[in-house]
Design an enzyme around this catalytic site. Structure first.
Site, mmCIF file in Angstrom:
data_model
loop_
_atom_site.group_PDB
_atom_site.id
_atom_site.type_symbol
_atom_site.label_atom_id
_atom_site.label_comp_id
_atom_site.label_asym_id
_atom_site.label_seq_id
_atom_site.Cartn_x
_atom_site.Cartn_y
_atom_site.Cartn_z
ATOM 1 N N ASN A 1 0.881 -1.173 0.000
ATOM 2 C CA ASN A 1 0.000 0.000 0.000
ATOM 3 C C ASN A 1 0.918 1.221 0.000
ATOM 4 O O ASN A 1 1.455 1.602 1.042
ATOM 5 C CB ASN A 1 -0.886 -0.045 1.243
ATOM 6 C CG ASN A 1 -1.864 1.119 1.305
ATOM 7 O OD1 ASN A 1 -1.814 2.041 0.490
ATOM 8 N ND2 ASN A 1 -2.747 1.086 2.289
ATOM 9 N N ARG B 1 -2.615 -2.147 -3.440
ATOM 10 C CA ARG B 1 -3.837 -1.385 -3.184
ATOM 11 C C ARG B 1 -3.773 -0.129 -4.051
ATOM 12 O O ARG B 1 -2.806 0.634 -3.992
ATOM 13 C CB ARG B 1 -3.908 -0.976 -1.727
ATOM 14 C CG ARG B 1 -5.119 -0.138 -1.451
ATOM 15 C CD ARG B 1 -5.142 0.397 -0.042
ATOM 16 N NE ARG B 1 -6.380 1.124 0.153
ATOM 17 C CZ ARG B 1 -6.448 2.302 0.759
ATOM 18 N NH1 ARG B 1 -5.369 2.863 1.223
ATOM 19 N NH2 ARG B 1 -7.599 2.905 0.893
ATOM 20 N N HIS C 1 -12.963 2.486 0.182
ATOM 21 C CA HIS C 1 -12.933 1.435 1.214
ATOM 22 C C HIS C 1 -13.605 0.158 0.706
ATOM 23 O O HIS C 1 -14.047 -0.682 1.495
ATOM 24 C CB HIS C 1 -13.689 1.838 2.509
ATOM 25 C CG HIS C 1 -13.011 2.861 3.352
ATOM 26 N ND1 HIS C 1 -13.721 3.712 4.174
ATOM 27 C CD2 HIS C 1 -11.709 3.190 3.516
ATOM 28 C CE1 HIS C 1 -12.879 4.510 4.804
ATOM 29 N NE2 HIS C 1 -11.650 4.221 4.416
ATOM 30 N N HIS D 1 -17.824 0.965 8.229
ATOM 31 C CA HIS D 1 -16.355 0.958 8.355
ATOM 32 C C HIS D 1 -15.966 2.254 9.061
ATOM 33 O O HIS D 1 -15.991 3.330 8.471
ATOM 34 C CB HIS D 1 -15.726 0.873 6.965
ATOM 35 C CG HIS D 1 -14.229 0.949 6.974
ATOM 36 N ND1 HIS D 1 -13.411 -0.117 6.666
ATOM 37 C CD2 HIS D 1 -13.388 1.969 7.277
ATOM 38 C CE1 HIS D 1 -12.150 0.245 6.774
ATOM 39 N NE2 HIS D 1 -12.099 1.515 7.141
ATOM 40 N N LEU D 2 -15.648 2.132 10.356
ATOM 41 C CA LEU D 2 -15.372 3.318 11.160
ATOM 42 C C LEU D 2 -13.922 3.309 11.608
ATOM 43 O O LEU D 2 -13.569 2.742 12.641
ATOM 44 C CB LEU D 2 -16.315 3.355 12.382
ATOM 45 C CG LEU D 2 -17.815 3.152 12.088
ATOM 46 C CD1 LEU D 2 -18.614 3.126 13.386
ATOM 47 C CD2 LEU D 2 -18.342 4.236 11.162
ATOM 48 N N GLY D 3 -13.069 3.897 10.803
ATOM 49 C CA GLY D 3 -11.659 4.010 11.159
ATOM 50 C C GLY D 3 -11.316 5.479 11.261
ATOM 51 O O GLY D 3 -12.145 6.277 11.719
ATOM 52 N N ARG E 1 -11.846 14.547 8.329
ATOM 53 C CA ARG E 1 -12.681 15.005 7.213
ATOM 54 C C ARG E 1 -14.093 15.276 7.691
ATOM 55 O O ARG E 1 -14.615 14.564 8.543
ATOM 56 C CB ARG E 1 -12.741 13.951 6.102
ATOM 57 C CG ARG E 1 -11.421 13.657 5.457
ATOM 58 C CD ARG E 1 -11.618 12.695 4.278
ATOM 59 N NE ARG E 1 -10.396 11.966 4.018
ATOM 60 C CZ ARG E 1 -10.317 10.639 3.944
ATOM 61 N NH1 ARG E 1 -11.386 9.892 4.098
ATOM 62 N NH2 ARG E 1 -9.163 10.068 3.720
ATOM 63 N N PHE F 1 -9.705 8.528 18.578
ATOM 64 C CA PHE F 1 -10.955 8.256 19.274
ATOM 65 C C PHE F 1 -10.764 7.929 20.754
ATOM 66 O O PHE F 1 -11.595 8.250 21.600
ATOM 67 C CB PHE F 1 -11.740 7.133 18.579
ATOM 68 C CG PHE F 1 -13.210 7.400 18.522
ATOM 69 C CD1 PHE F 1 -13.758 8.085 17.449
ATOM 70 C CD2 PHE F 1 -14.044 7.024 19.558
ATOM 71 C CE1 PHE F 1 -15.113 8.374 17.411
ATOM 72 C CE2 PHE F 1 -15.407 7.299 19.531
ATOM 73 C CZ PHE F 1 -15.939 7.984 18.464
ATOM 74 N N ARG F 2 -9.613 7.322 21.076
ATOM 75 C CA ARG F 2 -9.344 7.015 22.487
ATOM 76 C C ARG F 2 -9.249 8.301 23.300
ATOM 77 O O ARG F 2 -9.814 8.414 24.388
ATOM 78 C CB ARG F 2 -8.033 6.236 22.616
ATOM 79 C CG ARG F 2 -8.211 4.751 22.406
ATOM 80 C CD ARG F 2 -6.902 4.077 22.209
ATOM 81 N NE ARG F 2 -6.391 4.379 20.882
ATOM 82 C CZ ARG F 2 -5.757 3.502 20.117
ATOM 83 N NH1 ARG F 2 -5.519 2.311 20.548
ATOM 84 N NH2 ARG F 2 -5.343 3.837 18.920
ATOM 85 N N GLY G 1 -15.081 1.013 14.915
ATOM 86 C CA GLY G 1 -16.172 0.036 14.825
ATOM 87 C C GLY G 1 -15.880 -1.251 15.577
ATOM 88 O O GLY G 1 -16.760 -1.851 16.197
ATOM 89 N N GLU H 1 -8.081 -5.931 4.935
ATOM 90 C CA GLU H 1 -7.931 -5.564 3.528
ATOM 91 C C GLU H 1 -6.729 -6.260 2.895
ATOM 92 O O GLU H 1 -6.758 -6.621 1.725
ATOM 93 C CB GLU H 1 -7.799 -4.041 3.410
ATOM 94 C CG GLU H 1 -9.122 -3.336 3.712
ATOM 95 C CD GLU H 1 -8.960 -1.870 4.070
ATOM 96 O OE1 GLU H 1 -8.641 -1.577 5.242
ATOM 97 O OE2 GLU H 1 -9.148 -1.016 3.201
HETATM 98 P P1 ADP Z 1 -7.216 3.828 9.442
HETATM 99 O O1 ADP Z 1 -6.873 2.447 8.946
HETATM 100 O O2 ADP Z 1 -8.304 4.501 8.688
HETATM 101 O O3 ADP Z 1 -6.045 4.718 9.723
HETATM 102 P P2 ADP Z 1 -8.133 2.468 11.835
HETATM 103 O O4 ADP Z 1 -9.119 1.521 11.286
HETATM 104 O O5 ADP Z 1 -6.861 1.949 12.363
HETATM 105 O O6 ADP Z 1 -7.877 3.676 10.855
HETATM 106 O O7 ADP Z 1 -8.865 3.303 13.006
HETATM 107 C C1 ADP Z 1 -8.251 4.353 13.647
HETATM 108 C C2 ADP Z 1 -9.184 4.932 14.691
HETATM 109 O O8 ADP Z 1 -9.615 3.897 15.573
HETATM 110 C C3 ADP Z 1 -8.529 5.997 15.556
HETATM 111 O O9 ADP Z 1 -9.454 7.036 15.806
HETATM 112 C C4 ADP Z 1 -8.228 5.250 16.853
HETATM 113 O O10 ADP Z 1 -8.201 6.108 17.956
HETATM 114 C C5 ADP Z 1 -9.409 4.301 16.912
HETATM 115 N N1 ADP Z 1 -9.125 3.148 17.764
HETATM 116 C C6 ADP Z 1 -8.308 2.116 17.488
HETATM 117 N N2 ADP Z 1 -8.284 1.251 18.535
HETATM 118 C C7 ADP Z 1 -9.087 1.768 19.488
HETATM 119 C C8 ADP Z 1 -9.475 1.364 20.791
HETATM 120 N N3 ADP Z 1 -9.034 0.235 21.328
HETATM 121 N N4 ADP Z 1 -10.337 2.158 21.471
HETATM 122 C C9 ADP Z 1 -10.789 3.293 20.925
HETATM 123 N N5 ADP Z 1 -10.459 3.732 19.707
HETATM 124 C C10 ADP Z 1 -9.635 2.981 18.984
#
Ligand code: ADP
Length: 381
Positions: free
Chosen positions: A13, A77, A166, A194-196, A227, A269-270, A318, A369
């Site tokens: 990637n 990718r 995605h 899909h919540l990343g 975003r 998010f943490r 997610g 992925e």
């Molecule tokens: P990407 O692949 O889009 O960079 P991810 O799928 O890794 O993103 O998701 C990143 C997000 O998930 C961040 O906001 C991170 O803080 C949150 N996250 C990952 N693990 C945890 C967890 N154990 N508790 C809370 N939030 C989490």
């Protein structure tokens, strides 16, 4: 028991300043080794370009005693496949040229994707290289879902339509849902969330995507880490007129200084959850806006699908944040969606978190992925 793999797939990637890699056994479905080379091309850095980045990856594979002869394919990718590419595609010179041309639609992503392909082809000249497109799964969106209601001639001339992103994750998760439910993929309707850091939703009918929240670019839809997601396009004209903002500033504002980060200063998010617990009002608002938008999309996709058999949560937030899953689906008993609070908070990995009597099954399904790309590339071996 140790079995010798039939072969391995190197999944790459390539971003503008990084290359993520994973060496995958596509048959066993396991990762042999994975990693990230960063700071490519950065001033003062040790890695001047992607070719040097790939040499680093080679070195890491050699250091971990990987037999490079076992690499039978390389999966790449690629973010934008435009109107042309829908399924995993064997990379030829013509395909590579088309991926480069599609930089028009994904100026930040397709150029580094193409460079990664170029250097990897030189490095692994004897194996098939396969492009897997982030837009691919959404290629067959119905015209009514894919079209923006703008002047048709402008839309056609400039390729303005909803492509979705995605896709590899949405496809993988929707298939896993069928496996977990022991159901025939063609007979179930699923909403995938899909919540990343980036976030998107999709509605999948019988294995085919019929709606998704991202559009021409990954900016549309849900509230994301940095975003904004959906916004009145009038805001852009307004900021242009009143604040004198230019294209670059607007791009930066909406892509990098909005979403959770814009609302409360953090896109982790943490950290957001910690601040909410500490009583921060901006963090609470950010959380509430995030959940509100998510619920709107879930409601919309219930209407799009009519009957929803499964709702699956995936990616960083997610998979890991029980409160988001609970709040996103709270009070939907009347629509046949009931989360079991105990199941939702306990356990890990792929699992069902809805109550026995819930008409729609709610699941957590970790996305993968890299495995999906590796399996796609393996088809060409
Ligand atoms: P990407 O692949 O889009 O960079 P991810 O799928 O890794 O993103 O998701 C990143 C997000 O998930 C961040 O906001 C991170 O803080 C949150 N996250 C990952 N693990 C945890 C967890 N154990 N508790 C809370 N939030 C989490």
């Amino acid at each position: 028991m140790n079995t010798v793999p039939a072969g391995l797939v190197l999944v790459l990637n390539s971003g503008s300043s990084s290359i993520k890699f994973q060496l995958v056994d596509p048959v066993a479905g396991t990762a042999v080794i994975s990693g990230l080379v960063e700071q490519i091309g950065e001033p003062g850095g040790a890695i001047p370009d992607h070719a040097a980045g790939l040499r680093r990856i080679h070195q890491r594979l050699a250091d971990s005693h990987v037999d490079l002869a076992a690499v039978r394919a390389v999966g790449h990718r690629v973010v934008h496949g435009g109107m042309m590419f829908h399924s995993p595609t064997l990379i030829t010179n013509a395909v590579l040229a088309e991926i480069e041309r599609l930089a028009e639609l994904a100026p930040l992503h397709n150029p580094p994707n193409a460079i990664g392909i170029e250097v990897a082809r030189a490095d692994f000249p004897d194996v098939p290289h396969v492009a897997v497109f982030d837009t691919g799964f959404f290629h067959w969106l119905p015209e009514d879902a894919a079209s923006y209601a703008i002047d048709r001639d402008v839309a056609i001339e400039y390729g303005i339509r909803r492509y979705g992103f995605h896709g590899t994750s949405h496809e993988y998760v929707s298939r896993e849902v069928a496996v977990l439910l022991g159901a025939d993929l063609t007979e179930i309707n699923t909403i995938v969330l899909h919540l990343g850091n980036g976030a998107s939703a999709s509605a999948v009918r019988g294995g085919v995507a019929v709606e998704t929240s991202m559009g021409l670019t990954p900016l549309e839809g849900l509230v994301m880490g940095t975003r904004c997601g959906d916004i009145d396009p009038g805001v852009l004209m307004h900021l242009r007129r009143t604040a004198g903002m230019g294209v670059e500033q607007l791009d930066d504002l909406l892509n990098r200084r909005s979403g959770l980060k814009g609302l409360c200063g953090s896109n982790d998010f943490r950290e957001l959850l910690e601040r909410v617990a500490d009583g921060s009002a901006p963090a609470k608002l950010a959380y509430d806006v995030y959940i509100h938008r998510l619920r709107k999309y879930i409601g919309a996709y219930l209407a799009v699908l009519g009957r929803v058999d499964a709702i699956a949560f995936t990616a960083g937030v997610g998979e890991n944040v029980a409160a988001v899953r609970e709040d996103a689906l709270a009070g939907l008993d009347g629509l046949g969606i009931v989360i079991d609070p105990q199941r939702n908070r306990a356990g890990s990995g792929a699992r069902i978190i809805s109550a026995e009597h819930s008409r729609s099954t709610v699941l957590v399904v970790p996305t993968n992925e890299e495995l999906a790309i590796a399996r796609a590339a393996w088809q060409f071996v």
